[in-house]
Design a protein around this motif. Structure first.
Motif, PDB file in Angstrom:
ATOM      1  N   SER A 187       1.329   0.423  -3.914  1.00  8.54           N
ATOM      2  CA  SER A 187      -0.078   0.065  -3.792  1.00  8.54           C
ATOM      3  C   SER A 187      -0.619  -0.596  -5.056  1.00  8.54           C
ATOM      4  O   SER A 187      -1.778  -1.012  -5.080  1.00  8.54           O
ATOM      5  N   TYR A 188       0.194  -0.678  -6.106  1.00  2.71           N
ATOM      6  CA  TYR A 188      -0.163  -1.443  -7.298  1.00  2.71           C
ATOM      7  C   TYR A 188       1.124  -1.930  -7.952  1.00  2.71           C
ATOM      8  O   TYR A 188       2.230  -1.518  -7.569  1.00  2.71           O
ATOM      9  N   MET A 201      -6.342  -1.567  -4.808  1.00  2.00           N
ATOM     10  CA  MET A 201      -5.833  -0.611  -3.828  1.00  2.00           C
ATOM     11  C   MET A 201      -6.824  -0.443  -2.679  1.00  2.00           C
ATOM     12  O   MET A 201      -6.430  -0.418  -1.503  1.00  2.00           O
ATOM     13  N   LYS A 207      -3.693  -7.887   0.847  1.00  8.11           N
ATOM     14  CA  LYS A 207      -2.465  -7.447   0.192  1.00  8.11           C
ATOM     15  C   LYS A 207      -1.960  -8.406  -0.876  1.00  8.11           C
ATOM     16  O   LYS A 207      -1.119  -8.037  -1.690  1.00  8.11           O
ATOM     17  N   ASN A 253      -0.145   7.424  -7.062  1.00  9.35           N
ATOM     18  CA  ASN A 253      -1.580   7.137  -6.979  1.00  9.35           C
ATOM     19  C   ASN A 253      -2.416   8.289  -7.524  1.00  9.35           C
ATOM     20  O   ASN A 253      -3.393   8.074  -8.264  1.00  9.35           O
ATOM     21  N   GLN A 296      -3.985   4.741   5.871  1.00 16.10           N
ATOM     22  CA  GLN A 296      -4.478   4.213   4.593  1.00 16.10           C
ATOM     23  C   GLN A 296      -5.993   4.058   4.565  1.00 16.10           C
ATOM     24  O   GLN A 296      -6.622   4.323   3.532  1.00 16.10           O
ATOM     25  N   GLY A 312       0.840  -1.192   0.000  1.00 11.43           N
ATOM     26  CA  GLY A 312       0.000   0.000   0.000  1.00 11.43           C
ATOM     27  C   GLY A 312       0.872   1.238   0.000  1.00 11.43           C
ATOM     28  O   GLY A 312       1.584   1.511  -0.956  1.00 11.43           O
TER      29      GLY A 312
END
Length: 315
Positions: A180-181, A84, A93, A281, A27, A19
């Motif tokens: 996060s990706y 996400m 995750k 992001n 988050q 993340g």
């Protein structure tokens, strides 16, 4: 046998996406503005597509390219935001190896596609303002479709080798992606082999796309400004400039964070990791949200059609 061993790579079954490292406690709450931004972007781009599809007077190159941009802006954030949000809200995750490569492909392919569409839109403005009598003949519907297909093909051909290289390489026991990706360089850091080819190819693609597209955009707008300044009427000059202001805003919103993210991976080691990931992001979420707002508010013809559509839906 040695050939077989060479082509057989050790892949982890799954990766773990952290993340935003350093902001684990925040988050959960960060996900809310991200989700709202995404929802607004989806709504705005769908409205644009509906208006352009249903209104024959908008079946012109400028609006056809805008429809391509809207489609790109629907796919780009959708390729990464659902996972996400699962990380931020549910702590989910894990992501499969193949799923990670698919996400990586869509994220980078459609980022390149968006850059190509913005370049095509700059060319459209150049022909519309500098060669208005030949505009419709130069940028016919067939030419617009061909340009769209070419920029899509460019993205596919440029991003596919990154996935192919990663699929053939061995990964270490450390399967945690500090992002996060599935971003290309974040995944490359987990490879146990020499990754200089991966890094060199990634930076070469980023600079080739940015250099070519920004050069075409800059030259187009330089020629547009020169042509507009020759116009006798100040009202005509203002109108011509206004048609380009929205496009210029979209270009800045897209390229500034894109270049920041790409360069930070290679050279910005002093920049805090959470800042880098947050910008990455926002780069995926903010331009797709702002594009329909900017064009909808600044393009009178499109704005009027949207108002009519809303009034018709309300009756």
């Amino acid at each position: 046998m040695s050939s077989l061993n060479f082509t057989t790579a050790s892949h982890p079954p799954t990766f773990l996406l952290l993340g935003i490292p350093g902001l684990e406690k925040e988050q959960f709450w960060i996900a809310f503005p991200f989700c709202i931004t995404y929802a607004l972007g989806v709504l705005g781009n769908i409205i644009l597509l509906i208006v352009i599809k249903t209104e024959p007077s908008l079946h012109e190159p400028m609006y056809l390219f805008l429809a391509m941009l809207a489609c790109t802006d629907l796919v780009l954030p959708t390729s990464m935001l659902p996972k996400m949000l699962a990380i931020f809200w549910r702590g989910s995750k894990e992501i499969g190896f193949v799923a990670c490569l698919v996400q990586l492909f869509f994220v980078h392919c459609f980022a390149i596609l968006e850059s190509g569409v913005l370049m095509a839109m700059a060319l459209d403005r150049y022909f519309a303002i500098c060669h208005p009598l030949r505009h419709s003949s130069i940028l016919s519907t067939q030419v617009v479709a061909a340009l769209g297909s070419l920029v899509l093909l460019r993205g596919v051909l440029m991003v596919s080798p990154t996935c192919f290289l990663l699929h053939r390489q061995d990964f270490c026991q450390h399967h945690v992606i500090s992002h996060s990706y599935c971003e290309h360089m974040a995944v490359v850091k987990l490879v146990c082999e020499d990754t200089r080819v991966n890094a060199a190819y990634g930076i070469a693609v980023a600079f080739a796309v940015a250099a070519f597209d920004l050069t075409v955009i800059t030259v187009s707008y330089t020629m547009i400004v020169r042509e507009v300044l020759k116009l006798p009427s100040s009202d005509t000059q203002i109108k011509a400039f206004n048609t380009c202001v929205s496009h210029s805003c979209v270009i800045l919103v897209f390229y500034v964070p894109a270049l920041f993210t790409s360069l930070t991976h290679r050279f910005g080691h002093s920049i805090p990791q959470h800042v880098h990931i947050l910008v990455g992001n926002l780069y995926m979420l903010v331009p797709p949200t702002l594009n329909p707002i900017i064009y909808g508010l600044r393009t009178k013809q499109l704005r009027d059609k949207i108002v009519l559509l809303i009034q018709w839906k309300g009756t």
